[in-house]
Design a protein around this motif. Sequence first.
Motif, mmCIF file in Angstrom:
data_model
loop_
_atom_site.group_PDB
_atom_site.id
_atom_site.type_symbol
_atom_site.label_atom_id
_atom_site.label_comp_id
_atom_site.label_asym_id
_atom_site.label_seq_id
_atom_site.Cartn_x
_atom_site.Cartn_y
_atom_site.Cartn_z
ATOM 1 N N ASN A 3 11.612 0.662 51.328
ATOM 2 C CA ASN A 3 12.614 1.479 50.644
ATOM 3 C C ASN A 3 12.174 1.568 49.188
ATOM 4 O O ASN A 3 11.874 0.547 48.561
ATOM 5 C CB ASN A 3 13.997 0.833 50.701
ATOM 6 C CG ASN A 3 14.619 0.880 52.086
ATOM 7 O OD1 ASN A 3 14.090 1.536 52.976
ATOM 8 N ND2 ASN A 3 15.722 0.176 52.265
ATOM 9 N N SER A 37 12.260 -3.626 49.631
ATOM 10 C CA SER A 37 12.809 -2.624 48.715
ATOM 11 C C SER A 37 12.105 -2.752 47.376
ATOM 12 O O SER A 37 11.985 -3.858 46.838
ATOM 13 C CB SER A 37 14.324 -2.826 48.525
ATOM 14 O OG SER A 37 15.030 -2.480 49.698
ATOM 15 N N ASN A 72 11.019 5.247 52.357
ATOM 16 C CA ASN A 72 12.421 5.639 52.510
ATOM 17 C C ASN A 72 12.986 5.837 51.106
ATOM 18 O O ASN A 72 13.158 4.858 50.370
ATOM 19 C CB ASN A 72 13.215 4.551 53.251
ATOM 20 C CG ASN A 72 12.604 4.219 54.597
ATOM 21 O OD1 ASN A 72 12.202 5.114 55.333
ATOM 22 N ND2 ASN A 72 12.519 2.931 54.913
#
Length: 274
Positions: free
Chosen positions: A28, A5, A46
């Motif tokens: 992400n 992330s 994402n």
Amino acid sequence: MTQISILGCGWLGLPLAKKLIHKGYSVNGSTTSENKLSVLEEAGINPFLVALESESVSESINDFLSKSEILIIDIPPKLRGSNTDISNPSRKIFVEKIENLIPFIEKSTVKNVLFVSSTSIYGDENGVITEETIANPETESGKQLLLAEAILQKNQNFETTILRFGGLIGEDRHPVKFLAGKENLENPDAPVNLIHQKDCIAIIEEIIRHSKWKEVFNGVAPFHPTREEYYTQKAKVQNLTLPKFSPEKSNIKKVISSEKVESILGYQFSLENY
């Protein structure tokens, strides 16, 4: 497949995400702009709309962190506008944001955090600066970055590596554009301490690849001509009006060492980018 992330898909975070996806990671990515969600999605990221505030965090933060092993925090302090408290100038709003983020990291699957910091935490020290040099920040952003570093490092629920970048440059970003034509610029003899976007991304890749957690690294190219030499030459190459420096010689001779990045990570800087 390892999932990462990236909190903050801006100037550095977006190309970093693209590179990590190319290397086989699932990524992400967060943005605070709804218009940018489609940009992230088109890049194979994402996308998540995440606003990290001093008093709250977007509900999407849990989904953003879900199933990720690594969190990269790449959000500059930007201590202006909504990031300042006029009624309480001593308030550490950026630090509060990081403190608010901590509980969400703790209950997530994240095991490793990479925090993008700055060499501004060293202040205007003279001599060669290494990761062992005692930090002495003079700017408010430097002070808050140092506090944020400590908060992340002391947390036992995950392992944090701190990456302190020097002055950021890239194909679309160079300080000479702001210095061109200006007069009486200070510190003509001060060494430059810069790092190119490509080296930033590659160093982060190496930290992840070698699993170098619970570390502190300086990210600065081993290239330190004086400010006057460097910016005069760059202005000539780009056909810009030459900057004019003060005839007063500077006392600041700060050189940020990149020896640890080179020795521990085996990293070689691409000096042709400078």
